[in-house]
Design a protein around this motif. Sequence first.
Motif, PDB file in Angstrom:
ATOM      1  N   ASP A 137       0.814  -1.215   0.000  1.00  0.00           N
ATOM      2  CA  ASP A 137       0.000   0.000   0.000  1.00  0.00           C
ATOM      3  C   ASP A 137       0.848   1.266   0.000  1.00  0.00           C
ATOM      4  O   ASP A 137       0.480   2.275  -0.596  1.00  0.00           O
ATOM      5  CB  ASP A 137      -0.891   0.054   1.247  1.00  0.00           C
ATOM      6  CG  ASP A 137      -1.808  -1.139   1.380  1.00  0.00           C
ATOM      7  OD1 ASP A 137      -2.432  -1.525   0.372  1.00  0.00           O
ATOM      8  OD2 ASP A 137      -1.904  -1.699   2.498  1.00  0.00           O
ATOM      9  N   LYS A 157       1.355   3.928  -5.040  1.00  0.00           N
ATOM     10  CA  LYS A 157       1.675   3.743  -3.621  1.00  0.00           C
ATOM     11  C   LYS A 157       1.728   5.095  -2.908  1.00  0.00           C
ATOM     12  O   LYS A 157       2.137   6.107  -3.485  1.00  0.00           O
ATOM     13  CB  LYS A 157       3.034   3.056  -3.452  1.00  0.00           C
ATOM     14  CG  LYS A 157       3.291   1.882  -4.379  1.00  0.00           C
ATOM     15  CD  LYS A 157       2.292   0.745  -4.226  1.00  0.00           C
ATOM     16  CE  LYS A 157       2.699  -0.452  -5.088  1.00  0.00           C
ATOM     17  NZ  LYS A 157       1.685  -1.534  -5.051  1.00  0.00           N
ATOM     18  N   ARG A 168      -2.205  10.395  -4.048  1.00  0.00           N
ATOM     19  CA  ARG A 168      -1.552   9.623  -3.002  1.00  0.00           C
ATOM     20  C   ARG A 168      -0.889  10.543  -1.979  1.00  0.00           C
ATOM     21  O   ARG A 168      -0.584  11.696  -2.262  1.00  0.00           O
ATOM     22  CB  ARG A 168      -0.499   8.672  -3.605  1.00  0.00           C
ATOM     23  CG  ARG A 168      -1.101   7.545  -4.431  1.00  0.00           C
ATOM     24  CD  ARG A 168      -1.943   6.625  -3.563  1.00  0.00           C
ATOM     25  NE  ARG A 168      -2.534   5.516  -4.294  1.00  0.00           N
ATOM     26  CZ  ARG A 168      -3.764   5.519  -4.784  1.00  0.00           C
ATOM     27  NH1 ARG A 168      -4.520   6.601  -4.660  1.00  0.00           N
ATOM     28  NH2 ARG A 168      -4.244   4.463  -5.406  1.00  0.00           N
TER      29      ARG A 168
END
Length: 343
Positions: A69, A92, A119
């Motif tokens: 993740d 990620k 992200r």
Amino acid sequence: MSHPVRWGILGAAKIVEAEMGPAMLRSRRNTVRAVASRRLPAAEKLAADLDAPAAYDSYDRLLADPEVDAVYVATPNALHADWAVAALDAGKHVLCEKPMAMSADEVRRMNAAAQRNGRVLMEAFMWRFHPRVERVLDLLAAGAVGDVRLVRSTYTFDLAAAGDVRSGSVDDDLRLNADLGGGVVSDLGAYCVSGLRTYAGGRPVSVHSWKHSAPGRAVETTASGQIAFDNGVTGQFFAALDVPGGGLVEILGTRGRIRMTNAFRIRAAQAPFDIERQHADGSWTTESTPFHDQYEAEIDHFAAVVRDGIPPRITPQDALANALTLDAVRRSWTEGEVTVCER
């Protein structure tokens, strides 16, 4: 509670082995999924130590792992930007070791990648997660020392005496390798500047800095300087790789001062962590805070940003501001007093 953040670690650096990896093991909100290193045996050993099911001999293979993740970038400084961008483009989240990158332009590129991919990107200044920092900021906001006039930040470390280089030779230490982004400003100086900016409460507008390189060294081993802030505060810093001592912060105001030793990296054996305060009448009082694992607090905070949507304590804008100031520090070595770019 949401499921833990599954981490991939880029680089088998000593900080992973000694600090961040064990913190991830202790945390209930984080778990290590994979470790990557250019040397597969190093990745396999660290993965085993951290109960990670996967070890890779390339960073690209880790970034392709759908079970990862978030990525902790623990590569040499000069590689931070490229691998953080690659991780963000792979979908990620990224926690990047300090300094975020080697220039403000690189930080801008990283921030743009985080934004276009939706992200989280955060610079890993673990010192910001000790409760003593927030306590001091509260004291300053309440006028405990009056109007702040001067902040001093010192961080020194005797690299040759530390004995923590894996090869046993200080000449092999990455902090002395110019090609990999070494030098005291990227290492300890980044903390000093972050500390000045945090406690001064203003924007750096100009810098005058000096450097010194120990004989035979290709990077600066000592750096010092003065920073003028837009709110009238003066910041002074000194960082060295060949002087013992640790971190020290002093905040001087119109009605007193605050002093903190072990101001950046702390260990349990150093507890308690004091806030020494001089009052307007000249008397001193000491307020102690207990040990608090900065690394575990940092990754738990990161997990809360990713899973719960809370605002990051160290924002992309903060990382850029630190990089702009460090750029000015380096320019000042040849140009004298320089202006800090605004953005």
